[in-house]
Scaffold this active site. Structure first.
Site, PDB file in Angstrom:
ATOM      1  N   ASP A 136     -98.907  20.324  16.505  1.00 14.86           N
ATOM      2  CA  ASP A 136     -98.991  19.362  17.572  1.00 14.86           C
ATOM      3  C   ASP A 136     -97.533  18.856  17.788  1.00 14.86           C
ATOM      4  OD1 ASP A 136     -99.488  16.896  18.993  1.00 14.86           O
ATOM      5  OD2 ASP A 136    -101.280  16.255  17.409  1.00 14.86           O
ATOM      6  N   TYR A 158    -100.007   9.285   6.430  1.00 13.89           N
ATOM      7  CA  TYR A 158    -100.814  10.094   7.320  1.00 13.89           C
ATOM      8  C   TYR A 158     -99.926  10.334   8.701  1.00 13.89           C
ATOM      9  CZ  TYR A 158    -104.436  11.227  10.474  1.00 13.89           C
ATOM     10  OH  TYR A 158    -105.259  11.816  11.717  1.00 13.89           O
ATOM     11  N   LYS A 209    -103.929  15.069  11.267  1.00 17.59           N
ATOM     12  CA  LYS A 209    -104.583  16.176  10.234  1.00 17.59           C
ATOM     13  C   LYS A 209    -103.880  17.490  10.312  1.00 17.59           C
ATOM     14  CE  LYS A 209    -107.996  14.499   7.746  1.00 17.59           C
ATOM     15  NZ  LYS A 209    -107.657  14.504   6.560  1.00 17.59           N
TER      16      LYS A 209
HETATM   17  P1  13P Z   1    -104.344  15.334  15.183  1.00 13.37           P
HETATM   18  O1  13P Z   1    -104.071  15.592  13.673  1.00 13.37           O
HETATM   19  O2  13P Z   1    -105.332  16.281  16.067  1.00 13.37           O
HETATM   20  O3  13P Z   1    -103.189  15.007  16.084  1.00 13.37           O
HETATM   21  O4  13P Z   1    -105.337  14.128  15.276  1.00 13.37           O
HETATM   22  C1  13P Z   1    -104.719  12.670  14.890  1.00 13.37           C
HETATM   23  C2  13P Z   1    -106.144  11.561  14.892  1.00 13.37           C
HETATM   24  O5  13P Z   1    -105.942  10.875  13.874  1.00 13.37           O
HETATM   25  C3  13P Z   1    -107.034  11.590  15.822  1.00 13.37           C
HETATM   26  O6  13P Z   1    -107.802  10.346  15.722  1.00 13.37           O
HETATM   27 MG    MG Z   2    -102.178  14.681  17.700  1.00  7.56          MG
HETATM   28 MG    MG Z   3    -104.188  18.383  16.047  1.00  9.00          MG
END
Ligand code: 13P
Ligand code: MG
Ligand code: MG
Length: 367
Positions: A11, A231, A234
């Site tokens: 990402d 964090y 994800k």
């Molecule tokens: P991503 O990991 O796809 O960037 O999503 C992060 C997130 O916290 C969406 O609410």
């Molecule tokens: Mg993202």
């Molecule tokens: Mg993502």
């Protein structure tokens, strides 16, 4: 001929939130790879899943090849500049380290690689997920490679009858790779006991037992929070799966995704929500952000890939998307209570943790 498939996903920024990369960003990454990757790989594809860009290379350089990894890393860094210039959300989100040290693993991107001698009819599937974690692959891969209730080939096809070897990683152990090899069907209950702990134990690879040198599956096992110590989105895992003949059929491997099982992820990485199979190059949903999986099947000869079959783009999957939507709403109706929101020690955001610490001081022991 031995061919390696390298699937590397990150990402590096998305439009108006964690949705999908901009056209300019995607084009920029494609152009960079076409220009800088000349002579390095046989074939390649660039596509997206939610806010993540996937790079798929076929080449003859083996797994963990420095030049292939560097090309991917540089392409993501180049893309990050474009993302920043457009003010995209989370620009460079998965590029957790600045300088390249020989391997893109442990730097943020999800990586799955597999090297094999091409069969006459080599059938391959790549799965890419957004808004979830590597353990999301545990159940579908268990069902496809170990459960004859879901995967009839285990009963019907002689080369599958000996079963498969599962390599399972303990992701809590950070110093090195802590791994156990278990055989289905004899170790089925041990495999199940580990795979139910989706946040800790994840499938790294699966191998044929009839032909022990033949690898069927490679899954990315990165846990971003372990790299960054906090964090940062994800893990959004990927997998490469070889299909047909000595492996389960494409329809057996695809079929298990009809479960739309609940996985950790979704909004702020803090919820249990169903995994919805979607079409290739789908944006993330704004019904919160339901975890999604895309499947691309293709044939490969001398490293040259055919066009993709978009596995979840036919009428049957419309029904599964409705089922997943309903499962999503039913769980969401529960708001912040478990198991809708993840338990305390799985929460990815600091908010609740800090709040509970503050509240602890206000508790009184009364007789
Ligand atoms: P991503 O990991 O796809 O960037 O999503 C992060 C997130 O916290 C969406 O609410
Ligand atoms: Mg993202
Ligand atoms: Mg993502």
């Amino acid at each position: 001929m031995k061919i390696t498939l390298s699937l590397i996903k990150a990402d590096i920024g998305a439009v108006g939130g964690h949705t999908k990369p901009s056209k300019k960003l995607l084009e920029g990454v494609k152009e960079f790879i076409a220009k800088k990757g000349k002579g390095l790989f046989v074939d390649h594809r660039v596509f997206f899943t939610g806010d993540d860009i996937s790079l798929l290379f076929s080449h003859k350089r083996g797994v963990e090849d420095k030049k292939i990894h560097k090309l991917a890393f540089e392409a993501f860094k180049h893309g990050t500049k474009i993302a920043k210039s457009q003010g995209l959300y989370g620009a460079g989100q998965d590029i957790l380290k600045d300088s390249f040290s020989g391997n893109v693993k442990g730097m943020g991107p999800a990586v799955a690689e597999i090297e094999f001698k091409e069969r006459e009819n080599e059938s391959v599937i790549v799965f890419t997920m957004d808004k979830t974690e590597p353990g999301a692959f545990n159940l579908p891969l268990y069902l496809a490679f170990a459960d004859p209730m879901y995967s009839p080939g285990l009963l019907l096809s002689p080369p599958l009858m000996k079963g498969f070897t599962f390599e399972i990683i303990d992701t809590e152990y950070l110093k090195a790779e802590k791994i156990v090899r278990l055989n289905a069907p004899e170790d089925l209950y041990d495999i199940a006991a580990l795979l139910r702990e989706t946040r800790r134990y994840v499938i790294k690879s699966i191998w044929s037992r009839e032909y022990p040198k033949e690898q069927a599956v490679a899954v990315s096992i990165t846990r971003l929070k372990h790299i960054a110590g906090r964090y940062v989105g994800k893990d959004d895992p990927v997998a490469i799966v070889r299909a047909q003949k000595i492996f389960p059929a494409t329809e057996e491997i695809g079929g298990v995704f009809r479960v739309a099982h609940y996985v950790g992820g979704d909004t702020r990485g803090s919820h249990n929500q169903p995994l919805m199979p979607v079409k290739l190059n789908s944006p993330a949903s704004v019904h919160y952000c339901i975890p999604i999986v895309q499947g691309a099947a293709f044939s490969i000869k001398n490293g040259v890939m055919t066009e993709f079959v978009d596995m979840f783009d036919e009428p049957f999957w419309e029904y599964i998307r409705e089922k997943a939507s309903l499962k999503s709403i039913l769980m969401r109706d529960q708001g912040f209570t478990e198991p809708s929101m993840l338990p305390y020690d799985e929460l990815e955001y600091g908010g609740i943790v800090e709040r509970l610490k503050r509240l602890e001081k206000r508790f009184k022991i009364e007789k």
